[in-house]
Design a protein around this motif. Sequence first.
Motif, PDB file in Angstrom:
ATOM      1  N   PHE A   6      39.737 -55.932  27.060  1.00  0.00           N
ATOM      2  CA  PHE A   6      40.330 -53.911  27.319  1.00  0.00           C
ATOM      3  C   PHE A   6      39.351 -53.149  26.178  1.00  0.00           C
ATOM      4  N   VAL A   7      38.969 -52.321  26.667  1.00  0.00           N
ATOM      5  CA  VAL A   7      38.053 -51.482  25.359  1.00  0.00           C
ATOM      6  C   VAL A   7      39.304 -50.929  24.938  1.00  0.00           C
ATOM      7  N   LEU A   8      39.131 -50.332  23.782  1.00  0.00           N
ATOM      8  CA  LEU A   8      40.374 -49.262  23.334  1.00  0.00           C
ATOM      9  C   LEU A   8      39.488 -48.349  23.135  1.00  0.00           C
ATOM     10  N   HIS A   9      40.560 -46.773  23.652  1.00  0.00           N
ATOM     11  CA  HIS A   9      40.491 -45.530  22.593  1.00  0.00           C
ATOM     12  C   HIS A   9      41.455 -45.253  21.871  1.00  0.00           C
TER      13      HIS A   9
ATOM     14  N   ALA B 242      35.119 -43.952  29.708  1.00  0.00           N
ATOM     15  CA  ALA B 242      35.791 -44.737  30.863  1.00  0.00           C
ATOM     16  C   ALA B 242      35.102 -45.533  32.238  1.00  0.00           C
ATOM     17  N   GLU B 243      33.776 -43.988  32.130  1.00  0.00           N
ATOM     18  CA  GLU B 243      33.039 -44.507  32.925  1.00  0.00           C
ATOM     19  C   GLU B 243      31.623 -45.307  32.652  1.00  0.00           C
ATOM     20  N   ALA B 244      31.353 -45.754  31.767  1.00  0.00           N
ATOM     21  CA  ALA B 244      31.015 -47.232  31.129  1.00  0.00           C
ATOM     22  C   ALA B 244      31.844 -47.969  31.037  1.00  0.00           C
ATOM     23  N   CYS B 245      33.188 -48.578  31.531  1.00  0.00           N
ATOM     24  CA  CYS B 245      34.330 -49.495  31.942  1.00  0.00           C
ATOM     25  C   CYS B 245      33.780 -49.370  32.352  1.00  0.00           C
ATOM     26  N   ARG B 246      34.464 -48.409  34.124  1.00  0.00           N
ATOM     27  CA  ARG B 246      33.703 -48.956  35.203  1.00  0.00           C
ATOM     28  C   ARG B 246      33.027 -49.821  35.830  1.00  0.00           C
ATOM     29  N   GLN B 247      31.591 -49.336  34.583  1.00  0.00           N
ATOM     30  CA  GLN B 247      30.233 -49.588  35.113  1.00  0.00           C
ATOM     31  C   GLN B 247      30.256 -51.338  34.495  1.00  0.00           C
ATOM     32  N   ALA B 248      30.776 -51.829  33.259  1.00  0.00           N
ATOM     33  CA  ALA B 248      31.263 -52.393  32.746  1.00  0.00           C
ATOM     34  C   ALA B 248      31.849 -53.647  33.114  1.00  0.00           C
TER      35      ALA B 248
ATOM     36  N   SER C  16      38.149 -52.926  31.143  1.00  0.00           N
ATOM     37  CA  SER C  16      39.735 -52.738  31.384  1.00  0.00           C
ATOM     38  C   SER C  16      39.124 -51.288  30.364  1.00  0.00           C
ATOM     39  N   LEU C  17      40.019 -50.064  30.663  1.00  0.00           N
ATOM     40  CA  LEU C  17      39.797 -48.816  29.040  1.00  0.00           C
ATOM     41  C   LEU C  17      41.420 -48.981  29.388  1.00  0.00           C
TER      42      LEU C  17
ATOM     43  N   GLY D 119      41.268 -44.760  36.476  1.00  0.00           N
ATOM     44  CA  GLY D 119      41.554 -46.469  35.815  1.00  0.00           C
ATOM     45  C   GLY D 119      42.116 -47.116  34.706  1.00  0.00           C
ATOM     46  N   ALA D 120      42.226 -45.812  33.648  1.00  0.00           N
ATOM     47  CA  ALA D 120      42.492 -46.524  32.387  1.00  0.00           C
ATOM     48  C   ALA D 120      44.087 -46.686  32.322  1.00  0.00           C
ATOM     49  N   VAL D 121      44.585 -46.729  31.296  1.00  0.00           N
ATOM     50  CA  VAL D 121      45.578 -47.275  30.772  1.00  0.00           C
ATOM     51  C   VAL D 121      46.443 -46.562  29.772  1.00  0.00           C
ATOM     52  N   ALA D 122      47.687 -45.327  29.747  1.00  0.00           N
ATOM     53  CA  ALA D 122      47.379 -44.352  28.849  1.00  0.00           C
ATOM     54  C   ALA D 122      48.392 -44.813  28.175  1.00  0.00           C
TER      55      ALA D 122
END
Length: 355
Positions: free
Chosen positions: A193-196, A210-216, A219-220, A235-238
Amino acid sequence: MAVGDNAPVTTVAFNALALRPKGTGVQTYIRELLSALARSGTGAQLVATVQADAAAGLPDGIHTRVRSCSDGLRRALSGLRSVGPADLVHGLDVDLPVFPRGPAVSTVHDLSVFDVPWAFSRVRALGEQVVIRQALRRADAVLAPSSFTAERVAARFGLTATVVPEAPPNDLSPAGPDKVARLRLRCDLPERFVLHVGCVEPRKDVRTLAEACRQAGVSLVLAGPVPRSADVPRGAVALGYVPDEDLSALYGAATVVGYPTLYEGFGLPPLEAMVCGAPVLASRVASLPEVLGDAARLVPPGDVDAWATALADLIADDAARAELSTAGRDRAAALTWSEAANGTRDVYRSLGVEL
């Protein structure tokens, strides 16, 4: 602790009303700088004015003046009040009293309310603009965490700010594999996953990430306050606010840490990630090239396709992530709060106050 009866000759009073129990970059700055100054053991009396619910977060060696909790306009008005008799007054988040009673230093973390006012409510942007203007008129010296912010202060106000870089928290270090595994299980984290990390607000541009994660196809995961559930990208997990004791494990679990901000005065979260060995992908904007250097992969802000391509490349390339991890740890280690305290003391000395 309370202010003692036998005060040393030199007293420095800090406006630390911005300190809150749950941390942001400003909170880290206040806690870590005060800790580093207190550790110097010069014999000076360091007195911080804080809100009641933040007093317990102050380090040993800092005396306190406690005020009732407030926010918004009430907190701004509280910042105009005297912080008591002192040889020098330092506003740790811009604010200075109307009558400082001695030399006054103001730390300007950024000028976002001037440079990107669209990222705030109109009332907040206008209110903070007034606070900054008034504080800088009273300041005898200005501190900035980056050359970028110092240049913005010079361009807008014609003032020279001394650059004193910030640093990652002293208590942050890489988490062991067992701690990472326990956090993965407890938070039900994806395998990759990618973390912010940080507040979800307009200038952080989480939607581009988030959109970049969907294209790649990855998960975000978001760690930090989200003002409304509607602000969570599809689609992101908060996770919400993550306690400090779990942060290193969360960074350790992340495949990549993304920092897609559109404006930043310094940028502590990517440095925190670097301390913990996480590879960082960040925006090539504002202070970030200066702060992160070659230790992060930098991409144009707001460019979804560029972010998606960079994410896909990093996720597929174990060697590239390992290289960024090593470079990031070295970069973060070069910045220390001891050096920040030394730079701050130099500014005090320039105003005739030895600490």
